[in-house]
Design a protein around this motif. Structure first.
Motif, PDB file in Angstrom:
ATOM      1  N   UNK A  75       1.154  -6.076   6.322  1.00  0.00           N
ATOM      2  CA  UNK A  75       2.576  -5.600   5.901  1.00  0.00           C
ATOM      3  C   UNK A  75       2.658  -5.821   4.497  1.00  0.00           C
ATOM      4  N   UNK A  76       2.359  -4.870   3.493  1.00  0.00           N
ATOM      5  CA  UNK A  76       2.634  -5.036   2.287  1.00  0.00           C
ATOM      6  C   UNK A  76       3.954  -5.380   1.848  1.00  0.00           C
ATOM      7  N   UNK A  77       4.955  -4.751   2.304  1.00  0.00           N
ATOM      8  CA  UNK A  77       6.301  -5.069   2.226  1.00  0.00           C
ATOM      9  C   UNK A  77       6.575  -6.709   2.376  1.00  0.00           C
ATOM     10  N   UNK A  96      14.839   7.013   6.953  1.00  0.00           N
ATOM     11  CA  UNK A  96      15.785   6.724   5.946  1.00  0.00           C
ATOM     12  C   UNK A  96      15.680   7.755   4.801  1.00  0.00           C
ATOM     13  N   UNK A  97      17.055   8.115   4.443  1.00  0.00           N
ATOM     14  CA  UNK A  97      17.099   8.961   3.142  1.00  0.00           C
ATOM     15  C   UNK A  97      16.388   8.091   2.064  1.00  0.00           C
ATOM     16  N   UNK A  98      15.805   8.972   1.031  1.00  0.00           N
ATOM     17  CA  UNK A  98      15.014   8.374   0.066  1.00  0.00           C
ATOM     18  C   UNK A  98      15.715   9.252  -1.054  1.00  0.00           C
ATOM     19  N   UNK A  99      16.206   8.643  -1.908  1.00  0.00           N
ATOM     20  CA  UNK A  99      16.780   9.457  -3.146  1.00  0.00           C
ATOM     21  C   UNK A  99      15.986   9.297  -4.508  1.00  0.00           C
ATOM     22  N   UNK A 100      15.022  10.364  -4.494  1.00  0.00           N
ATOM     23  CA  UNK A 100      13.697  10.320  -5.361  1.00  0.00           C
ATOM     24  C   UNK A 100      14.319  10.088  -6.726  1.00  0.00           C
ATOM     25  N   UNK A 104       2.570   4.320  -1.063  1.00  0.00           N
ATOM     26  CA  UNK A 104       1.791   3.735  -0.056  1.00  0.00           C
ATOM     27  C   UNK A 104       2.130   3.435   1.377  1.00  0.00           C
ATOM     28  N   UNK A 105       1.447   3.420   2.577  1.00  0.00           N
ATOM     29  CA  UNK A 105       2.078   2.988   3.694  1.00  0.00           C
ATOM     30  C   UNK A 105       2.098   1.507   3.579  1.00  0.00           C
ATOM     31  N   UNK A 106       3.183   0.950   4.258  1.00  0.00           N
ATOM     32  CA  UNK A 106       3.109  -0.527   4.042  1.00  0.00           C
ATOM     33  C   UNK A 106       1.814  -1.322   4.815  1.00  0.00           C
ATOM     34  N   UNK A 107       1.594  -0.729   5.984  1.00  0.00           N
ATOM     35  CA  UNK A 107       0.339  -1.290   6.679  1.00  0.00           C
ATOM     36  C   UNK A 107      -0.624  -0.313   6.838  1.00  0.00           C
ATOM     37  N   UNK A 108      -1.755  -0.442   5.812  1.00  0.00           N
ATOM     38  CA  UNK A 108      -2.792   0.433   5.680  1.00  0.00           C
ATOM     39  C   UNK A 108      -3.976  -0.217   4.858  1.00  0.00           C
ATOM     40  N   UNK A 164       5.112   3.606   9.716  1.00  0.00           N
ATOM     41  CA  UNK A 164       6.455   3.836   9.726  1.00  0.00           C
ATOM     42  C   UNK A 164       7.107   3.375   8.406  1.00  0.00           C
ATOM     43  N   UNK A 165       6.512   2.550   7.813  1.00  0.00           N
ATOM     44  CA  UNK A 165       7.313   2.132   6.569  1.00  0.00           C
ATOM     45  C   UNK A 165       6.313   2.398   5.406  1.00  0.00           C
ATOM     46  N   UNK A 166       7.166   2.482   4.187  1.00  0.00           N
ATOM     47  CA  UNK A 166       6.168   2.954   2.949  1.00  0.00           C
ATOM     48  C   UNK A 166       6.895   2.047   1.890  1.00  0.00           C
TER      49      UNK A 166
END
Length: 327
Positions: free
Chosen positions: A116-118, A141-145, A159-163, A190-192
């Motif tokens: 889990x990189x996060x 979740x909303x992402x404000x670019x 990146x994916x958090x888990x990859x 499910x988390x980036x």
């Protein structure tokens, strides 16, 4: 009597083929004069013993055994060669812990944390180690670019958090590519993470335990002709890997010392690889690969060779460690 070792490979991620190559490498080089080897492939819910003649015998998941004819094969230990889930994220480790079968890779806690990189970055920062500035988002979740890019600038890595093996990772240099990169990362997890891109030299440090001694291998500098050290660069020969890396002595010492400390603090086992970015002024932690690539052209075998360790010794020593612990 020789002990039975299951070399486990495959898995349920985009790293399946890489894991198969790593597993076959271990299966080839672990010392057969000391151990009986069995190649166990995990392909989604289908687990089987792949015999040398190509026959596939199902694995009994209740006790991780195989029936070959009238003989039941039970395993004394596992060489874990699965990149990605379920072998690198702690799930398989928990299964083997319940069955009291020792394995060569990091345990549940270290595997789950490093995958889990996060969470791993938060842990690493607690030791005062620098990591890239980043944002993390869960699916939905909303992402404000605009806010993200104002804070991090361009380019960014998404990146994916888990990859692993850079599957689902994109380097975004233009705002119009942002949304597609987010979508690609969410296909893997499910988390980036969205991270600032830090210009510098990418350095890899392999560490392995040999009995009670911690071996820190010569460092590797990775120079790629691609945008970054992505899946294509790693496995299609589009990178130059210099081992040992030509670094100032102070930088080399800092990287090796930090890697040794983190190996112990994270309670790592077997061989692992720490990746960093070295700038003119700072050292940034990128990630810990708890089950790094083990194919012939992977970094750990290259580093071991530069250290004077043969592939047979490299793969056999992590199995030996399991039984040294029992003695």
């Amino acid at each position: 009597m020789k002990k039975n070792i299951a070399v486990v490979c495959g898995g349920n991620s985009g790293e399946f083929e890489i894991s198969m190559a790593s597993g076959k490498m271990a299966y080839t080089h672990i010392d057969r004069e000391k151990y009986n080897l069995f190649l166990i492939v995990m392909e989604d819910d289908r687990w089987f013993y792949l015999r040398d003649d190509g026959e596939k015998l199902p694995v009994n998941k209740s006790d991780f055994s195989v029936t070959d004819g009238k003989k039941i094969i039970r395993f004394d230990a596992v060489f874990n060669a699965i990149h990605g889930t379920p072998g690198e994220d702690g799930k398989l480790q928990g299964y083997f812990d319940l069955l009291h079968i020792p394995y060569t890779s990091c345990g549940v806690d270290a595997s789950a944390l490093s995958f889990n990189k996060f969470m791993c970055n938060r842990f690493i920062r607690s030791f005062g180690v620098k990591t890239a500035a980043s944002f993390s988002f869960l699916r939905g979740e909303p992402i404000d670019k605009i806010d993200v890019l104002d804070a991090l600038g361009l380019p960014v890595f998404i990146k994916p958090s888990g990859s692993g093996s850079s599957v689902g990772v994109s380097k975004v240099s233009k705002p119009e590519d942002f949304d597609a990169a987010v979508e690609s990362a969410f296909r893997e997890d499910n988390r980036i993470l969205i991270e600032e891109a830090i210009p510098g030299r990418e350095i890899a440090c392999g560490v392995v335990r040999k009995r009670k001694e911690l071996l820190v291998f010569p460092l590797t500098e990775i120079i790629t002709s691609n945008e970054f050290f992505d899946y294509d660069a790693k496995y299609s020969g589009k990178s130059l890997e210099i081992t040992p890396a030509e670094l100032p002595l102070e930088a080399e010492t800092d990287i090796k010392t930090l890697s040794s400390m983190l190996y112990r603090q994270m309670d790592c086992k077997g061989f692992v690889r720490f990746d960093y970015i070295l700038t003119d002024t700072d050292l940034y932690f990128l990630e810990l690969n708890s089950i790094p690539g083990m194919s012939e052209h992977s970094l750990i075998p290259q580093q071991a060779e530069a250290f004077g360790i043969s592939l047979r010794e490299l793969f056999t020593m992590v199995v030996d460690n399991l039984f040294e612990e029992e003695a």
